[in-house]
Design an enzyme around this catalytic site. Structure first.
Site, PDB file in Angstrom:
ATOM      1  N   ASN A   1       0.836  -1.206   0.000  1.00 42.40           N
ATOM      2  CA  ASN A   1       0.000   0.000   0.000  1.00 42.40           C
ATOM      3  C   ASN A   1       0.868   1.252   0.000  1.00 42.40           C
ATOM      4  O   ASN A   1       0.361   2.360   0.148  1.00 42.40           O
ATOM      5  CB  ASN A   1      -0.925   0.004   1.230  1.00 42.40           C
ATOM      6  CG  ASN A   1      -2.051  -1.004   1.086  1.00 42.40           C
ATOM      7  OD1 ASN A   1      -2.786  -0.982   0.102  1.00 42.40           O
ATOM      8  ND2 ASN A   1      -2.181  -1.901   2.054  1.00 42.40           N
TER       9      ASN A   1
ATOM     10  N   ASP B   1       9.515  -6.729   2.502  1.00 40.44           N
ATOM     11  CA  ASP B   1       9.637  -6.065   3.786  1.00 40.44           C
ATOM     12  C   ASP B   1      11.055  -5.551   3.841  1.00 40.44           C
ATOM     13  O   ASP B   1      11.983  -6.195   3.328  1.00 40.44           O
ATOM     14  CB  ASP B   1       9.324  -6.995   4.961  1.00 40.44           C
ATOM     15  CG  ASP B   1       8.950  -6.195   6.203  1.00 40.44           C
ATOM     16  OD1 ASP B   1       8.184  -5.225   6.081  1.00 40.44           O
ATOM     17  OD2 ASP B   1       9.438  -6.518   7.301  1.00 40.44           O
TER      18      ASP B   1
ATOM     19  N   ARG C   1      16.374  -2.450  -2.289  1.00 38.78           N
ATOM     20  CA  ARG C   1      15.171  -2.932  -2.970  1.00 38.78           C
ATOM     21  C   ARG C   1      15.497  -3.296  -4.415  1.00 38.78           C
ATOM     22  O   ARG C   1      15.028  -4.294  -4.936  1.00 38.78           O
ATOM     23  CB  ARG C   1      14.078  -1.859  -2.899  1.00 38.78           C
ATOM     24  CG  ARG C   1      12.691  -2.375  -3.224  1.00 38.78           C
ATOM     25  CD  ARG C   1      11.604  -1.382  -2.864  1.00 38.78           C
ATOM     26  NE  ARG C   1      11.481  -1.253  -1.424  1.00 38.78           N
ATOM     27  CZ  ARG C   1      11.803  -0.163  -0.735  1.00 38.78           C
ATOM     28  NH1 ARG C   1      12.267   0.903  -1.330  1.00 38.78           N
ATOM     29  NH2 ARG C   1      11.659  -0.140   0.573  1.00 38.78           N
TER      30      ARG C   1
END
Length: 196
Positions: free
Chosen positions: A8, A68, A182
């Protein structure tokens, strides 16, 4: 393979979409009809990544991946780690998180830290087998004594990656996407997807 990115976080979505390019069609949680708050209760970065991906797969029956991420600071025994987003408590607040980190490191000469991301991919093969894979990315650096830059999000303005004189908050997104935790985890995911 059409994929849902189980997040989100609009900033993460922007980063990942930019890194994936047009290689794989990416669907958002909203597009699959998921308005649920995804669970993150395992106490570990790999565990939370898996829990979120598995939740979306189980409830919406779509191939998906979740990440995460945590900032792990040497002098704080790996904190804030899995609690990075809520380091200063509820509700999530980037400014309070950064302020608490700086307070806890006040006077500390060891400013070494790393960002760690773990992506979990869950999908069903043509034969019906459910496959789960994890991919990790780490980038080491230093925590500054004051934020620099308006870009990125979270702790980015405090984190200077090794080999750079700019923080993640100062680097253009295109440059950050080449070296970030990431991006590194995503590289593994994309390489795997290309082979599926």
């Amino acid at each position: 393979m059409e994929l849902c990115f189980a997040t989100n976080n609009a900033h993460k979505l922007e980063e990942v979409a930019a890194a994936l390019g047009n290689a794989f069609p990416l669907r958002t949680l909203r597009e699959i009809g998921c308005a649920d708050e995804l669970p993150e209760t395992t106490g570990t970065i790999p565990g939370n990544s898996h829990q979120k991906a598995r939740y979306v797969f189980d409830h919406f029956d779509v191939a998906c991946f979740a990440d995460d991420t945590g900032l792990e600071v040497d002098a704080l025994n790996g904190e804030p780690g899995v609690d990075s987003a809520y380091y200063a408590g509820e509700p999530r607040d980037n400014e309070r998180n950064k302020a608490l980190l700086l307070k806890n490191l006040d006077g500390e000469p060891n400013r070494r830290a790393q960002f760690r991301s773990v992506f979990t991919l869950v999908y069903r093969t043509d034969s019906g087998e459910v496959v789960e894979q994890q991919f990790e990315g780490i980038v080491a650096g230093t925590i500054l004594t004051a934020p620099r830059g308006e870009g990125g999000f979270g702790y980015d303005p405090l984190f200077m990656p090794d080999g750079y004189t700019q923080t993640f908050g100062e680097l253009p997104l295109s440059e950050k996407n080449k070296i970030s935790h990431r991006a590194r985890a995503l590289e593994g995911l994309v390489a795997y997807l290309r082979g599926v």
